[in-house]
Design a protein around this motif. Structure first.
Motif, mmCIF file in Angstrom:
data_model
loop_
_atom_site.group_PDB
_atom_site.id
_atom_site.type_symbol
_atom_site.label_atom_id
_atom_site.label_comp_id
_atom_site.label_asym_id
_atom_site.label_seq_id
_atom_site.Cartn_x
_atom_site.Cartn_y
_atom_site.Cartn_z
ATOM 1 N N VAL A 12 0.838 -1.200 0.000
ATOM 2 C CA VAL A 12 0.000 0.000 0.000
ATOM 3 C C VAL A 12 0.877 1.256 0.000
ATOM 4 O O VAL A 12 0.622 2.217 -0.725
ATOM 5 N N TYR A 15 2.269 1.745 -3.393
ATOM 6 C CA TYR A 15 1.197 2.195 -4.292
ATOM 7 C C TYR A 15 0.948 3.698 -4.124
ATOM 8 O O TYR A 15 0.928 4.451 -5.099
ATOM 9 N N LEU A 16 0.797 4.128 -2.869
ATOM 10 C CA LEU A 16 0.548 5.548 -2.606
ATOM 11 C C LEU A 16 1.731 6.399 -3.058
ATOM 12 O O LEU A 16 1.559 7.477 -3.636
ATOM 13 N N LEU A 59 -5.163 11.965 -5.221
ATOM 14 C CA LEU A 59 -5.970 10.999 -4.457
ATOM 15 C C LEU A 59 -7.424 11.030 -4.935
ATOM 16 O O LEU A 59 -8.062 9.989 -5.094
ATOM 17 N N ASN A 62 -7.990 9.220 -8.106
ATOM 18 C CA ASN A 62 -7.909 7.772 -7.944
ATOM 19 C C ASN A 62 -8.941 7.231 -6.954
ATOM 20 O O ASN A 62 -8.755 6.143 -6.393
ATOM 21 N N LEU A 64 -9.574 8.024 -4.015
ATOM 22 C CA LEU A 64 -9.095 7.830 -2.647
ATOM 23 C C LEU A 64 -9.381 9.038 -1.762
ATOM 24 O O LEU A 64 -9.010 9.061 -0.591
ATOM 25 N N TYR A 86 -9.942 5.762 1.940
ATOM 26 C CA TYR A 86 -8.956 4.688 1.783
ATOM 27 C C TYR A 86 -9.559 3.291 1.796
ATOM 28 O O TYR A 86 -8.875 2.314 1.548
ATOM 29 N N ILE A 89 -8.754 1.476 -1.326
ATOM 30 C CA ILE A 89 -7.391 1.064 -1.681
ATOM 31 C C ILE A 89 -7.308 -0.410 -2.118
ATOM 32 O O ILE A 89 -6.723 -0.704 -3.164
ATOM 33 N N ASN A 92 -8.560 -0.756 -5.642
ATOM 34 C CA ASN A 92 -7.622 -0.123 -6.578
ATOM 35 C C ASN A 92 -6.400 -0.994 -6.811
ATOM 36 O O ASN A 92 -5.933 -1.142 -7.947
ATOM 37 N N LEU A 93 -5.890 -1.562 -5.726
ATOM 38 C CA LEU A 93 -4.700 -2.404 -5.835
ATOM 39 C C LEU A 93 -4.977 -3.650 -6.673
ATOM 40 O O LEU A 93 -4.143 -4.052 -7.487
#
Ligand SMILES: [Zn+2]
Length: 171
Positions: A12, A15-16, A59, A62, A64, A86, A89, A92-93
């Motif tokens: 994570v 990714y961020l 963010l 995306n 987020l 979040y 997340i 998204n991942l």
């Protein structure tokens, strides 16, 4: 707080970091509970307002973070109240991994379908057609191009595909 567990995960974090970059990372790594303004974040984190806004916008793009606009009764100024989302997340991942997996499978096909030639001096690889066009001589240095195995390359692609697939199945 669930966000903290999420943020402990190196996947994570990576990714961020890829999304917002090093300047935006303090913003992404410290999601507040509830709503916050960009000015509050900038002050709290000791960052330039523009860097905070940039990170928030990434963010937002995306999924987020979300915001709502509030007009100050007295000043008439618009304030943006941001909420970090979040919870999105993991999804998204997973999408990110799907895309990567797809790219690796295409790369695998490409490696399987092509023959390659190498200039050992420059470490440049050519597809068969290119090598033929150059008369099997390196266009950079004139060295002869040698036929090249890509079994190691394929093996490492396969390893990455296997690893991603098992990660996706475990999720
Ligand atoms: Zn060469």
């Amino acid at each position: 707080m669930a966000f903290e567990d999420l943020l402990d995960d190196p996947v994570v974090q990576k990714y961020l970091h890829e999304l917002v970059g090093p300047t935006g990372m303090p913003v992404a790594a410290a999601p507040p509970d509830g709503e916050v303004t960009d000015e509050e974040l900038a002050e709290r984190l000791g960052l330039e307002l523009n860097d905070v806004r940039r990170a928030l916008f990434i963010l937002y793009e995306n999924d987020l973070a979300t915001y709502r606009r509030v007009r100050d009764e007295d000043s008439g100024w618009l304030t943006y109240l941001w909420t970090f989302e979040y919870d999105n997340i993991p999804e998204n991942l997973a999408e990110e991994m799907d895309r990567l997996l797809e790219a690796l499978r295409e790369r695998r096909e490409y490696e399987l379908e092509n023959e390659f030639y190498l200039c050992e001096v420059d470490s440049i690889r050519f597809e068969f057609g290119e090598a033929m066009d150059f008369g099997f001589e390196c266009p950079e240095c004139g060295s002869p191009l040698e036929s090249m195995e890509n079994t190691d390359m394929l093996a490492s692609i396969d390893d990455r595909i296997d690893a991603l697939e098992s990660e996706l199945n475990a999720a």
